[in-house]
Enzyme design. Structure first.
Site, PDB file in Angstrom:
ATOM      1  N   CYS A 210     -19.862 -47.224 -36.588  1.00  0.00           N
ATOM      2  CA  CYS A 210     -20.425 -48.268 -36.079  1.00  0.00           C
ATOM      3  C   CYS A 210     -21.555 -49.042 -36.658  1.00  0.00           C
ATOM      4  CB  CYS A 210     -20.774 -48.184 -34.585  1.00  0.00           C
ATOM      5  SG  CYS A 210     -22.294 -46.899 -34.376  1.00  0.00           S
TER       6      CYS A 210
ATOM      7  N   ASN B 222     -24.764 -46.393 -36.429  1.00  0.00           N
ATOM      8  CA  ASN B 222     -24.512 -44.795 -36.323  1.00  0.00           C
ATOM      9  C   ASN B 222     -25.514 -44.101 -35.435  1.00  0.00           C
ATOM     10  OD1 ASN B 222     -24.517 -42.183 -38.667  1.00  0.00           O
ATOM     11  ND2 ASN B 222     -23.215 -42.375 -37.161  1.00  0.00           N
TER      12      ASN B 222
ATOM     13  N   CYS C 269     -25.362 -44.801 -31.671  1.00  0.00           N
ATOM     14  CA  CYS C 269     -24.850 -44.946 -30.353  1.00  0.00           C
ATOM     15  C   CYS C 269     -23.432 -44.745 -30.247  1.00  0.00           C
ATOM     16  CB  CYS C 269     -24.928 -46.525 -29.813  1.00  0.00           C
ATOM     17  SG  CYS C 269     -26.713 -46.962 -29.469  1.00  0.00           S
ATOM     18  N   ARG C 270     -22.515 -45.519 -30.539  1.00  0.00           N
ATOM     19  CA  ARG C 270     -20.853 -45.502 -30.579  1.00  0.00           C
ATOM     20  C   ARG C 270     -20.431 -44.528 -31.206  1.00  0.00           C
ATOM     21  NH1 ARG C 270     -19.381 -51.368 -31.035  1.00  0.00           N
ATOM     22  NH2 ARG C 270     -21.214 -51.269 -32.587  1.00  0.00           N
ATOM     23  N   SER C 271     -20.819 -44.577 -32.633  1.00  0.00           N
ATOM     24  CA  SER C 271     -20.233 -43.648 -33.619  1.00  0.00           C
ATOM     25  C   SER C 271     -20.471 -41.964 -33.445  1.00  0.00           C
ATOM     26  CB  SER C 271     -20.343 -43.985 -35.044  1.00  0.00           C
ATOM     27  OG  SER C 271     -21.741 -44.010 -35.336  1.00  0.00           O
TER      28      SER C 271
ATOM     29  N   ASP D 165     -21.064 -52.383 -27.738  1.00  0.00           N
ATOM     30  CA  ASP D 165     -22.241 -51.774 -28.242  1.00  0.00           C
ATOM     31  C   ASP D 165     -23.309 -51.611 -27.094  1.00  0.00           C
ATOM     32  OD1 ASP D 165     -24.399 -50.679 -29.648  1.00  0.00           O
ATOM     33  OD2 ASP D 165     -24.316 -52.214 -31.261  1.00  0.00           O
TER      34      ASP D 165
END
Length: 147
Positions: A3, A6, A8-10, A118
């Site tokens: 993401c 690196n 939050c989402r990933s 995000d």
């Protein structure tokens, strides 16, 4: 999993996928990591919203510090998976000539391919978690066909 920052989402996807793989006894078949397309958060731990959401759903947080994706990642991993079309564009710029067709979006394997918003901007870690869970579930089912 890739993401923008690196944090939050990933990192959420890394923890969710690691948990799913372990719960099915498949850990020996996988090397799972996450990275960023940007350098903005390098060295930082996962966002507190990610940490809190994982705690709430009972999934262990994989210890991680933000890092940027490198060409070595392309050579090391079978899948390089972004969270949204913005990540995908940057991944293709940073890892040009995807001759092995490794670069994808996480929800490409779902019944409803789309970007994962995000939560850094939306604040909605619940929606992001649901999308990540959907993508990780579909991805794991796809990979299990190859095992």
């Amino acid at each position: 999993f890739i993401c923008h920052g690196n944090i939050c989402r990933s990192t959420l996807a890394q923890s969710v996928f690691t948990h799913k793989v372990a719960s099915q006894g498949l850990s020996a078949h996988f090397l799972i990591d996450s990275a960023a397309t940007s350098t903005e958060e390098i060295g930082n731990p996962p966002h507190r919203g990610t940490v809190n959401k994982l705690r709430k759903v009972g999934i262990p947080l994989v210890p991680h510090r933000a890092r940027q994706v490198t060409w070595a990642d392309y050579e090391k991993f079978d899948y390089i998976i972004g969270m949204d079309s913005y990540n995908l564009r940057n991944m293709k710029r940073m890892l040009p000539n995807d001759t092995e067709n490794k670069i994808h979006l996480l929800l490409d394997w779902s019944d409803n391919p789309r970007d994962i918003a995000d939560p850094w901007y939306t604040g909605d870690f619940d929606k992001t978690y649901n999308d990540v869970l959907e993508g990780c579930t579909a991805l794991l089912e796809e990979i299990k066909k190859e095992l």
